[in-house]
Scaffold this active site. Sequence first.
Site, mmCIF file in Angstrom:
data_model
loop_
_atom_site.group_PDB
_atom_site.id
_atom_site.type_symbol
_atom_site.label_atom_id
_atom_site.label_comp_id
_atom_site.label_asym_id
_atom_site.label_seq_id
_atom_site.Cartn_x
_atom_site.Cartn_y
_atom_site.Cartn_z
ATOM 1 N N TYR A 147 0.844 -1.183 0.000
ATOM 2 C CA TYR A 147 0.000 0.000 0.000
ATOM 3 C C TYR A 147 0.881 1.234 0.000
ATOM 4 C CZ TYR A 147 0.434 2.216 4.628
ATOM 5 O OH TYR A 147 0.886 2.912 5.711
ATOM 6 N N PHE A 183 -2.699 0.992 12.783
ATOM 7 C CA PHE A 183 -2.746 -0.312 12.127
ATOM 8 C C PHE A 183 -1.348 -0.777 11.727
ATOM 9 C CE2 PHE A 183 -2.786 -2.629 8.101
ATOM 10 C CZ PHE A 183 -3.668 -3.676 8.348
ATOM 11 N N ASP A 184 -0.570 0.104 11.084
ATOM 12 C CA ASP A 184 0.773 -0.258 10.608
ATOM 13 C C ASP A 184 1.657 -0.718 11.756
ATOM 14 O OD1 ASP A 184 -0.539 1.805 9.010
ATOM 15 O OD2 ASP A 184 1.252 1.764 7.750
ATOM 16 N N THR A 185 1.675 0.094 12.817
ATOM 17 C CA THR A 185 2.547 -0.208 13.949
ATOM 18 C C THR A 185 2.169 -1.536 14.587
ATOM 19 O OG1 THR A 185 2.844 2.153 14.395
ATOM 20 C CG2 THR A 185 3.388 0.626 16.166
#
Length: 416
Positions: free
Chosen positions: A108, A200-202
């Site tokens: 993404y 979310f990424d972390t």
Amino acid sequence: MTALSGPRAAVQARPAAGAVLDVVIPVYNEETDLGPCVRRLHSHLSEHFPYPFRITIADNASVDDTLTVAHGLAGELPGVEVLHLDAKGRGRALSAAWSASSAPVLAYMDVDLSTDLAALLPLVAPLISGHSDLAIGTRLARTSRVVRGAKREVISRAYNLLLRGALAVRFSDAQCGFKAIRADVAVELLPLVRDTGWFFDTELLVLAQRAGLRIHEVPVDWVDDPDSRVDIVATALADLRGMGRLGRALLTGALPLTDLRAQLGRAPLTARPEQLDREPLGQVPVGLPRQLVRFAAVGVASTLAYLVLFVATRGALGAQPANLLALLLTAVANTAANRRLTFGISGRRHAGRHHLQGLLAFGLGLALTSGSLAVLHAAHAAPARPVELAVLVAANLAATVLRFVLLRLGMHHRRG
């Protein structure tokens, strides 16, 4: 969980059906930027990417004409698809798009395309070959070239420093909007990620690291979007709440990390027979001289980070609150760094006790620095900023000596 054994298989270059790479663009009210972004990305992939690809526009509850623009692009460009969600949240959009994709490698990037697209192939190549499991772009590597304001720079570095101290992460840049993951890994990790927003990424990366997965980092060229509509304060608060929730889950054993590691993690390498009698590479000696050198290096980095945070927040918060915030953030990271680098301690054993010792050292440091500031301001109502910084550096040096004594007493001969 799906059973996986042995090294990861490389993705076939030209599978019989579908794309090798699916690049997701999560969007919310981006009717103006979406068209130029997707056309530029599609052109780059068509000219420079050697495998079949797909671009998925994940529209999460836009209230302008973003969805109409997305459908127009899908009709105009081959390989462009649209996914619409009725609820907001970047994490929600990514999870839904990745879960629905049939591509073996998922990526993404943000719609502003702040990252130079030349980094896309280096990002996903190790995933396609099977060498790595996740990949992230990093703006904090020495070879990265970044153009962004001082405020965002300080916040980003402080956040990643806090992650290192609080969650013991080893990846350098959790927030860069340029990431990729193998689909077989995503299917196991995504159901465990609770955040649907910017954390979310972390959360995904922390779970991947704790599962023993290999995270590949690519230095990127990054030009910040001056028109970004991200609410920095709200995002920072949400990230802190996410860190607290994830930290509690890790401490209480609520996450199936043992099962994840057994299913997904890479087995440790075994030494050759002729190496068994040698001292392990990278082992930190217990001798005082080398510990002092390593402790000093960590201390210099912590002091620089402390001064940057103090200067960045001094105007908005005042001297004493800025000193408290800067000292607290750097103290947590300092303890984690000294555990690993100075005293050679890895793993979570005794970590809580070590951080309590670090907080004790933090309290002493706070008393020294706050007391020094109080004395200075009592003597001079408005001291010059260089004088203020010089006093703080001197107080920090005294606090550093106390920190070393306390940490060495607690950690010496306790290497895990």
